[in-house]
Design a protein around this motif. Structure first.
Motif, PDB file in Angstrom:
ATOM      1  N   UNK A 381       0.849  -1.187   0.000  1.00 48.16           N
ATOM      2  CA  UNK A 381       0.000   0.000   0.000  1.00 48.16           C
ATOM      3  C   UNK A 381       0.882   1.233   0.000  1.00 48.16           C
ATOM      4  N   UNK A 382       0.514   2.209  -0.826  1.00 45.41           N
ATOM      5  CA  UNK A 382       1.184   3.509  -0.789  1.00 45.41           C
ATOM      6  C   UNK A 382       0.114   4.590  -0.762  1.00 45.41           C
ATOM      7  N   UNK A 383       0.528   5.836  -0.770  1.00 48.36           N
ATOM      8  CA  UNK A 383      -0.435   6.921  -0.595  1.00 48.36           C
ATOM      9  C   UNK A 383      -1.432   7.015  -1.734  1.00 48.36           C
ATOM     10  N   UNK A 384      -1.074   6.528  -2.932  1.00 51.29           N
ATOM     11  CA  UNK A 384      -1.980   6.622  -4.073  1.00 51.29           C
ATOM     12  C   UNK A 384      -3.013   5.508  -4.083  1.00 51.29           C
ATOM     13  N   UNK A 385      -2.834   4.497  -3.247  1.00 43.79           N
ATOM     14  CA  UNK A 385      -3.810   3.410  -3.186  1.00 43.79           C
ATOM     15  C   UNK A 385      -5.052   3.841  -2.411  1.00 43.79           C
ATOM     16  N   UNK A 386      -6.162   3.169  -2.698  1.00 45.72           N
ATOM     17  CA  UNK A 386      -7.424   3.422  -2.003  1.00 45.72           C
ATOM     18  C   UNK A 386      -8.038   2.086  -1.612  1.00 45.72           C
ATOM     19  N   UNK A 387      -9.004   2.091  -0.705  1.00 46.47           N
ATOM     20  CA  UNK A 387      -9.674   0.835  -0.361  1.00 46.47           C
ATOM     21  C   UNK A 387     -10.266   0.124  -1.573  1.00 46.47           C
ATOM     22  N   UNK A 388     -10.699   0.889  -2.573  1.00 48.42           N
ATOM     23  CA  UNK A 388     -11.307   0.291  -3.759  1.00 48.42           C
ATOM     24  C   UNK A 388     -10.347  -0.645  -4.487  1.00 48.42           C
ATOM     25  N   UNK A 389      -9.042  -0.390  -4.391  1.00 45.93           N
ATOM     26  CA  UNK A 389      -8.065  -1.261  -5.045  1.00 45.93           C
ATOM     27  C   UNK A 389      -8.139  -2.672  -4.472  1.00 45.93           C
ATOM     28  N   UNK A 390      -8.231  -2.788  -3.177  1.00 48.04           N
ATOM     29  CA  UNK A 390      -8.236  -4.094  -2.511  1.00 48.04           C
ATOM     30  C   UNK A 390      -9.622  -4.735  -2.600  1.00 48.04           C
ATOM     31  N   UNK A 391     -10.645  -3.894  -2.601  1.00 46.72           N
ATOM     32  CA  UNK A 391     -12.008  -4.405  -2.787  1.00 46.72           C
ATOM     33  C   UNK A 391     -12.151  -5.019  -4.182  1.00 46.72           C
ATOM     34  N   UNK A 392     -11.556  -4.375  -5.167  1.00 44.47           N
ATOM     35  CA  UNK A 392     -11.586  -4.914  -6.527  1.00 44.47           C
ATOM     36  C   UNK A 392     -10.928  -6.284  -6.564  1.00 44.47           C
ATOM     37  N   UNK A 393      -9.767  -6.400  -5.920  1.00 46.00           N
ATOM     38  CA  UNK A 393      -9.078  -7.696  -5.937  1.00 46.00           C
ATOM     39  C   UNK A 393      -9.921  -8.759  -5.243  1.00 46.00           C
ATOM     40  N   UNK A 394     -10.489  -8.400  -4.108  1.00 46.99           N
ATOM     41  CA  UNK A 394     -11.289  -9.380  -3.361  1.00 46.99           C
ATOM     42  C   UNK A 394     -12.511  -9.832  -4.159  1.00 46.99           C
ATOM     43  N   UNK A 395     -13.177  -8.895  -4.830  1.00 46.43           N
ATOM     44  CA  UNK A 395     -14.436  -9.212  -5.499  1.00 46.43           C
ATOM     45  C   UNK A 395     -14.224  -9.798  -6.895  1.00 46.43           C
ATOM     46  N   UNK A 396     -13.266  -9.241  -7.648  1.00 44.51           N
ATOM     47  CA  UNK A 396     -13.111  -9.616  -9.050  1.00 44.51           C
ATOM     48  C   UNK A 396     -11.980 -10.620  -9.297  1.00 44.51           C
ATOM     49  N   UNK A 397     -10.910 -10.514  -8.531  1.00 46.50           N
ATOM     50  CA  UNK A 397      -9.716 -11.307  -8.830  1.00 46.50           C
ATOM     51  C   UNK A 397      -9.668 -12.622  -8.063  1.00 46.50           C
ATOM     52  N   UNK A 398     -10.087 -12.599  -6.811  1.00 48.47           N
ATOM     53  CA  UNK A 398      -9.987 -13.819  -5.994  1.00 48.47           C
ATOM     54  C   UNK A 398     -10.737 -14.990  -6.632  1.00 48.47           C
ATOM     55  N   UNK A 399     -11.962 -14.784  -7.152  1.00 52.69           N
ATOM     56  CA  UNK A 399     -12.625 -15.933  -7.804  1.00 52.69           C
ATOM     57  C   UNK A 399     -11.837 -16.497  -8.983  1.00 52.69           C
ATOM     58  N   UNK A 400     -11.171 -15.620  -9.740  1.00 49.41           N
ATOM     59  CA  UNK A 400     -10.378 -16.086 -10.878  1.00 49.41           C
ATOM     60  C   UNK A 400      -9.154 -16.847 -10.386  1.00 49.41           C
ATOM     61  N   UNK A 401      -8.497 -16.331  -9.360  1.00 47.71           N
ATOM     62  CA  UNK A 401      -7.318 -17.009  -8.812  1.00 47.71           C
ATOM     63  C   UNK A 401      -7.716 -18.376  -8.252  1.00 47.71           C
ATOM     64  N   UNK A 402      -8.871 -18.465  -7.640  1.00 46.97           N
ATOM     65  CA  UNK A 402      -9.338 -19.760  -7.145  1.00 46.97           C
ATOM     66  C   UNK A 402      -9.572 -20.734  -8.301  1.00 46.97           C
ATOM     67  N   UNK A 403     -10.036 -20.221  -9.428  1.00 49.05           N
ATOM     68  CA  UNK A 403     -10.175 -21.069 -10.610  1.00 49.05           C
ATOM     69  C   UNK A 403      -8.816 -21.523 -11.115  1.00 49.05           C
ATOM     70  N   UNK A 404      -7.848 -20.632 -11.080  1.00 45.19           N
ATOM     71  CA  UNK A 404      -6.483 -21.025 -11.463  1.00 45.19           C
ATOM     72  C   UNK A 404      -6.003 -22.180 -10.573  1.00 45.19           C
ATOM     73  N   UNK A 405      -6.306 -22.082  -9.287  1.00 44.74           N
ATOM     74  CA  UNK A 405      -5.882 -23.124  -8.354  1.00 44.74           C
ATOM     75  C   UNK A 405      -6.521 -24.455  -8.714  1.00 44.74           C
ATOM     76  N   UNK A 406      -7.801 -24.423  -8.979  1.00 49.28           N
ATOM     77  CA  UNK A 406      -8.495 -25.675  -9.310  1.00 49.28           C
ATOM     78  C   UNK A 406      -7.943 -26.282 -10.604  1.00 49.28           C
ATOM     79  N   UNK A 407      -7.633 -25.412 -11.572  1.00 51.40           N
ATOM     80  CA  UNK A 407      -7.056 -25.902 -12.832  1.00 51.40           C
ATOM     81  C   UNK A 407      -5.673 -26.482 -12.611  1.00 51.40           C
ATOM     82  N   UNK A 408      -4.885 -25.864 -11.728  1.00 58.04           N
ATOM     83  CA  UNK A 408      -3.527 -26.350 -11.477  1.00 58.04           C
ATOM     84  C   UNK A 408      -3.547 -27.715 -10.797  1.00 58.04           C
ATOM     85  N   UNK A 409      -4.587 -28.000 -10.050  1.00 60.14           N
ATOM     86  CA  UNK A 409      -4.644 -29.263  -9.300  1.00 60.14           C
ATOM     87  C   UNK A 409      -5.394 -30.367 -10.044  1.00 60.14           C
ATOM     88  N   UNK A 410      -5.971 -30.009 -11.178  1.00 61.10           N
ATOM     89  CA  UNK A 410      -6.775 -31.001 -11.907  1.00 61.10           C
ATOM     90  C   UNK A 410      -5.918 -31.877 -12.817  1.00 61.10           C
TER      91      UNK A 410
END
Length: 410
Positions: A381-410
């Motif tokens: 985190x730096x001064x230019x970051x905002x809560x929305x940056x981390x909210x975006x990752x939690x809402x939009x990116x985490x589901x995709x990363x979880x799919x990557x995990x499932x694909x890697x283990x399949x």
């Protein structure tokens, strides 16, 4: 995080005219920038200052280069003030790895000498230690420090590797892959008692720690200004105290070679050193706009917020008990570690592949790291970051990363 727990987001920082802090940078608005800790981000005013200096250099190079040592000396005086060290103890080098290489090149030959490092060490710096040990006909001893080790446990693990053949200790101030502190003060005191030189790799410390060398007894310390300090890249401090510093010379021999330390580092031929001269402009921007003390508080609160919501999203997405925030034993401000789902980032190569994949597929610049065969997301985190940056990752990116995990283990 329980379903009833409410996570309060810190407010964003603003510029003096009310605009978002990010307006002072030229970062691509199409990406979320969650990896300040790797390559930093240079504010526009510092970019403009460096561009103006380059134009001045190219208008009259015969005037520029003879005057350059004086100007670099002035810049390092400003940087020394920021780090709260004496200007005569500080030389400017391209980056922390270059500072470490400078130290390795300066030490007297120690036949059979051993070098103590940790398993959290930065790869390039550790590789330099290995080359030095081979030249000495010695070896590197690696202290295994558990990720969740507290100060006492970490110190015991490192000191346990000291022996009669120990000729150098190389220790991170803040670790890169695992975003934790190491007990540099306690280990430094023990190394001094035994007469063992200590090199502290403080690459991440400038800006995150107000006075990083306070209470630290070491022979050499290197820290990057381009990370949290937001200076133009290629700007780092090499702080040296004690008799061994008289053996320090730039990796490039130049006409300043006969000058004392650190003056001999101020003159290195025709190198473009406008980055060094523009560094104080970046440091001043943060101090003038918010103050570094306030910025550090904000960065830490924001990183903590990001850790909680991203960690909770991973825990929900995987159902794994060990998903989410990680106990790193000695945490640091401004950075947090979150465990990745199983099958991701188990090696450095795998982690780097995730880093390279993230901008195109996730719309983020993020740090993925590996330690002990486990993959992690390192949030910055730096001064230019905002809560929305981390909210975006939690809402939009985490589901995709979880799919990557499932694909890697399949």
């Amino acid at each position: 995080m329980s379903e009833t727990e409410v996570v309060t987001a810190p407010g964003p920082l603003l510029l003096a005219d009310g605009r978002p802090a990010a307006e002072a940078w030229s970062l691509d608005p199409a990406l979320r920038h969650l990896n300040h800790g790797s390559f930093g981000a240079v504010p526009v005013v510092a970019q403009e200052r460096q561009n103006a200096l380059r134009a001045e250099m190219d208008r009259a190079p015969v005037v520029w280069f003879p005057e350059l040592p004086r100007r670099i000396a002035a810049a390092r005086t400003d940087i020394a003030g920021f780090l709260r060290v004496a200007p005569d103890d500080l030389a400017l080098v391209p980056n922390a790895s270059a500072g470490a290489s400078t130290v390795y090149a300066s030490l007297d030959h120690r036949p059979g000498g051993e070098i103590v490092v940790t398993d959290h060490g930065y790869g390039a710096v550790t590789m330099g230690a290995e080359r030095l040990a081979r030249r000495w006909g010695g070896r590197v001893r690696t202290a295994r420090v558990p990720l969740d080790a507290d100060e006492e446990q970490a110190q015991e693990a490192v000191v346990a590797e000291f022996g009669d053949a120990t000729a150098l200790v190389v220790l991170d101030h803040i670790t890169s892959a695992t975003a934790r502190r190491m007990p540099v003060a306690g280990i430094g005191a023990e190394a001094r008692r035994r007469g063992i030189p200590l090199l502290v790799d403080g690459a991440h410390a400038p800006g995150l720690i107000a006075a990083p060398l306070d209470g630290v007894d070491c022979d050499f310390w290197v820290g990057n200004l381009h990370k949290w300090g937001c200076a133009p890249r290629g700007t780092a401090a090499l702080v040296a105290r004690g008799p061994l510093r008289e053996g320090l010379y730039p990796l490039i021999d130049s006409w300043g070679a006969t000058d004392p330390f650190p003056d001999r580092f101020d003159q290195q031929g025709t190198l473009d050193c406008t980055n060094h001269l523009a560094a104080p402009t970046a440091l001043d921007l943060v101090e003038r706009t918010w103050s570094w003390d306030a910025a550090r508080v904000h960065m830490d609160e924001l990183a903590g917020y990001g850790e909680r919501i991203v960690g909770a999203a991973f825990a929900e997405g995987t159902g794994a008990d060990d998903a989410g925030p990680v106990d790193v034993g000695m945490p640091v401000p401004g950075m947090r570690l979150v465990r990745l789902p199983e099958g991701l980032g188990r090696t450095r190569a795998e982690a780097d592949a995730l880093r390279d994949r993230a901008p195109a597929e996730l719309g983020v610049e993020a740090a993925f790291t590996s330690f002990g065969g486990v993959g992690y997301l390192r949030l910055s985190a730096h001064v230019y970051n905002t809560p929305a940056d981390y909210e975006y990752f939690a809402e939009k990116c985490v589901p995709v990363v979880c799919e990557w995990s499932r694909a890697a283990r399949s």
